[in-house]
Design a protein around this motif. Structure first.
Motif, PDB file in Angstrom:
ATOM      1  N   TYR A  43       0.982  -0.941  -0.065  1.00  0.00           N
ATOM      2  CA  TYR A  43       0.074   0.292  -0.051  1.00  0.00           C
ATOM      3  C   TYR A  43       0.947   1.117   0.088  1.00  0.00           C
ATOM      4  N   ASP A  44       2.143   1.329   0.561  1.00  0.00           N
ATOM      5  CA  ASP A  44       2.384   2.853   1.369  1.00  0.00           C
ATOM      6  C   ASP A  44       3.284   2.806  -0.613  1.00  0.00           C
ATOM      7  N   ILE A  45       3.740   2.130  -1.203  1.00  0.00           N
ATOM      8  CA  ILE A  45       4.520   1.646  -2.089  1.00  0.00           C
ATOM      9  C   ILE A  45       3.969   2.360  -3.473  1.00  0.00           C
ATOM     10  N   ARG A  46       2.688   2.002  -3.424  1.00  0.00           N
ATOM     11  CA  ARG A  46       1.572   1.793  -4.509  1.00  0.00           C
ATOM     12  C   ARG A  46       1.394   3.131  -4.808  1.00  0.00           C
ATOM     13  N   LYS A  47       1.520   4.702  -2.691  1.00  0.00           N
ATOM     14  CA  LYS A  47       1.410   5.579  -2.619  1.00  0.00           C
ATOM     15  C   LYS A  47       2.273   6.776  -3.214  1.00  0.00           C
ATOM     16  N   LEU A  48       4.074   6.321  -3.289  1.00  0.00           N
ATOM     17  CA  LEU A  48       4.544   6.376  -3.496  1.00  0.00           C
ATOM     18  C   LEU A  48       4.502   6.909  -4.914  1.00  0.00           C
ATOM     19  N   LEU A  49       4.297   5.903  -5.647  1.00  0.00           N
ATOM     20  CA  LEU A  49       3.930   5.911  -7.409  1.00  0.00           C
ATOM     21  C   LEU A  49       3.316   6.573  -7.645  1.00  0.00           C
ATOM     22  N   GLU A  50       2.095   6.560  -7.032  1.00  0.00           N
ATOM     23  CA  GLU A  50       1.748   7.301  -7.759  1.00  0.00           C
ATOM     24  C   GLU A  50       1.536   9.057  -7.662  1.00  0.00           C
ATOM     25  N   LEU A  51       2.426   9.616  -6.339  1.00  0.00           N
ATOM     26  CA  LEU A  51       2.381  10.532  -6.500  1.00  0.00           C
ATOM     27  C   LEU A  51       4.766  10.988  -6.512  1.00  0.00           C
ATOM     28  N   SER A  52       4.677   9.967  -7.478  1.00  0.00           N
ATOM     29  CA  SER A  52       6.145   9.624  -7.738  1.00  0.00           C
ATOM     30  C   SER A  52       5.841  10.778  -9.790  1.00  0.00           C
ATOM     31  N   ASN A  53       5.490  10.924  -9.876  1.00  0.00           N
ATOM     32  CA  ASN A  53       5.356  11.568 -11.423  1.00  0.00           C
ATOM     33  C   ASN A  53       4.917  12.406 -11.496  1.00  0.00           C
ATOM     34  N   ARG A  54       4.387  13.301  -9.951  1.00  0.00           N
ATOM     35  CA  ARG A  54       4.243  14.735  -9.732  1.00  0.00           C
ATOM     36  C   ARG A  54       4.925  16.172  -9.482  1.00  0.00           C
ATOM     37  N   CYS A  55       6.169  15.596 -10.093  1.00  0.00           N
ATOM     38  CA  CYS A  55       7.590  16.486  -9.143  1.00  0.00           C
ATOM     39  C   CYS A  55       7.674  17.286 -10.028  1.00  0.00           C
ATOM     40  N   ASN A  56       7.233  18.281  -9.678  1.00  0.00           N
ATOM     41  CA  ASN A  56       7.473  19.392 -10.882  1.00  0.00           C
ATOM     42  C   ASN A  56       9.640  19.204 -11.256  1.00  0.00           C
ATOM     43  N   SER A  57      10.310  19.303 -10.155  1.00  0.00           N
ATOM     44  CA  SER A  57      11.322  19.505 -10.222  1.00  0.00           C
ATOM     45  C   SER A  57      12.290  18.184 -10.955  1.00  0.00           C
ATOM     46  N   GLY A  58      11.739  17.572 -10.984  1.00  0.00           N
ATOM     47  CA  GLY A  58      12.312  15.896 -11.700  1.00  0.00           C
ATOM     48  C   GLY A  58      13.113  15.603 -10.677  1.00  0.00           C
ATOM     49  N   LYS A  59      13.723  16.063  -9.565  1.00  0.00           N
ATOM     50  CA  LYS A  59      14.558  15.506  -7.808  1.00  0.00           C
ATOM     51  C   LYS A  59      13.768  14.738  -7.282  1.00  0.00           C
ATOM     52  N   LEU A  60      13.018  13.903  -7.395  1.00  0.00           N
ATOM     53  CA  LEU A  60      12.104  12.741  -6.241  1.00  0.00           C
ATOM     54  C   LEU A  60      13.411  11.498  -5.606  1.00  0.00           C
ATOM     55  N   SER A  61      13.358  11.258  -4.865  1.00  0.00           N
ATOM     56  CA  SER A  61      13.085  10.356  -4.257  1.00  0.00           C
ATOM     57  C   SER A  61      12.853   9.625  -3.021  1.00  0.00           C
ATOM     58  N   ALA A  62      12.404   8.282  -2.937  1.00  0.00           N
ATOM     59  CA  ALA A  62      11.687   7.491  -1.601  1.00  0.00           C
ATOM     60  C   ALA A  62      12.402   7.106  -0.543  1.00  0.00           C
ATOM     61  N   ASN A  63      12.222   7.583  -0.013  1.00  0.00           N
ATOM     62  CA  ASN A  63      13.126   6.920   1.721  1.00  0.00           C
ATOM     63  C   ASN A  63      12.293   5.408   1.966  1.00  0.00           C
ATOM     64  N   ILE A  64      11.942   4.182   1.805  1.00  0.00           N
ATOM     65  CA  ILE A  64      11.598   3.043   1.723  1.00  0.00           C
ATOM     66  C   ILE A  64      12.066   2.521   3.706  1.00  0.00           C
ATOM     67  N   TRP A  65      11.523   2.781   4.206  1.00  0.00           N
ATOM     68  CA  TRP A  65      11.314   1.616   6.288  1.00  0.00           C
ATOM     69  C   TRP A  65      11.398   0.317   5.563  1.00  0.00           C
ATOM     70  N   ILE A  66      12.377  -0.830   6.082  1.00  0.00           N
ATOM     71  CA  ILE A  66      12.349  -2.022   5.732  1.00  0.00           C
ATOM     72  C   ILE A  66      12.609  -2.810   7.286  1.00  0.00           C
ATOM     73  N   PRO A  67      11.860  -3.118   7.644  1.00  0.00           N
ATOM     74  CA  PRO A  67      11.432  -3.576   8.936  1.00  0.00           C
ATOM     75  C   PRO A  67      12.940  -4.592   8.926  1.00  0.00           C
ATOM     76  N   VAL A  68      13.606  -4.196  10.853  1.00  0.00           N
ATOM     77  CA  VAL A  68      14.714  -5.181  10.506  1.00  0.00           C
ATOM     78  C   VAL A  68      14.540  -6.307  11.567  1.00  0.00           C
ATOM     79  N   SER A  69      13.594  -6.451  12.803  1.00  0.00           N
ATOM     80  CA  SER A  69      13.384  -7.325  14.026  1.00  0.00           C
ATOM     81  C   SER A  69      12.424  -7.564  13.655  1.00  0.00           C
ATOM     82  N   ASN A  70      12.292  -9.061  13.903  1.00  0.00           N
ATOM     83  CA  ASN A  70      11.024 -10.073  13.866  1.00  0.00           C
ATOM     84  C   ASN A  70       9.941  -9.506  14.020  1.00  0.00           C
TER      85      ASN A  70
END
Length: 111
Positions: A72-99
């Protein structure tokens, strides 16, 4: 040259709703070519709309959306990714590390 990484993510926006596009554009003028974490668009519709509005601005800085490593989160990031006027956009994706975090965030048990 000094490069700043500023963190205007969800908890920052919740603490200060004035961190909108106009404020971030002023920040960008003072600290051009920085990296600005602007929010978690998957948190709620208001946060999604805030990120969407910020992405419509003109920035020299790299804007960064933040989310968890969930479909769900990644889809929301993708939806917005093409709306950046400057063309400089990155994603900060938190990956769980503990069980426990894997179980709570992704809803599965680690192997």
């Amino acid at each position: 040259m000094i490069q700043i990484r500023e963190d205007f993510r969800r908890d920052g926006l919740a603490a200060c709703f004035r961190a909108d596009r106009a404020l971030l554009e002023k920040f960008d003028q003072v600290f051009p070519f920085s990296k600005i974490n602007i929010g978690y668009p998957s948190i709620c519709s208001a946060e999604y709309e805030k990120c969407e509005d910020i992405l419509a601005g003109n920035f020299t800085s790299e804007l960064c959306l933040t989310g968890h490593a969930r479909d769900y989160d990644i889809r929301k990031l993708l939806e917005l990714s093409n709306r950046c006027n400057s063309g400089k956009l990155s994603a900060n994706i938190w990956i769980p590390v503990s069980n426990e975090f894997i179980k709570n965030t992704i809803g599965t048990q680690p192997h």
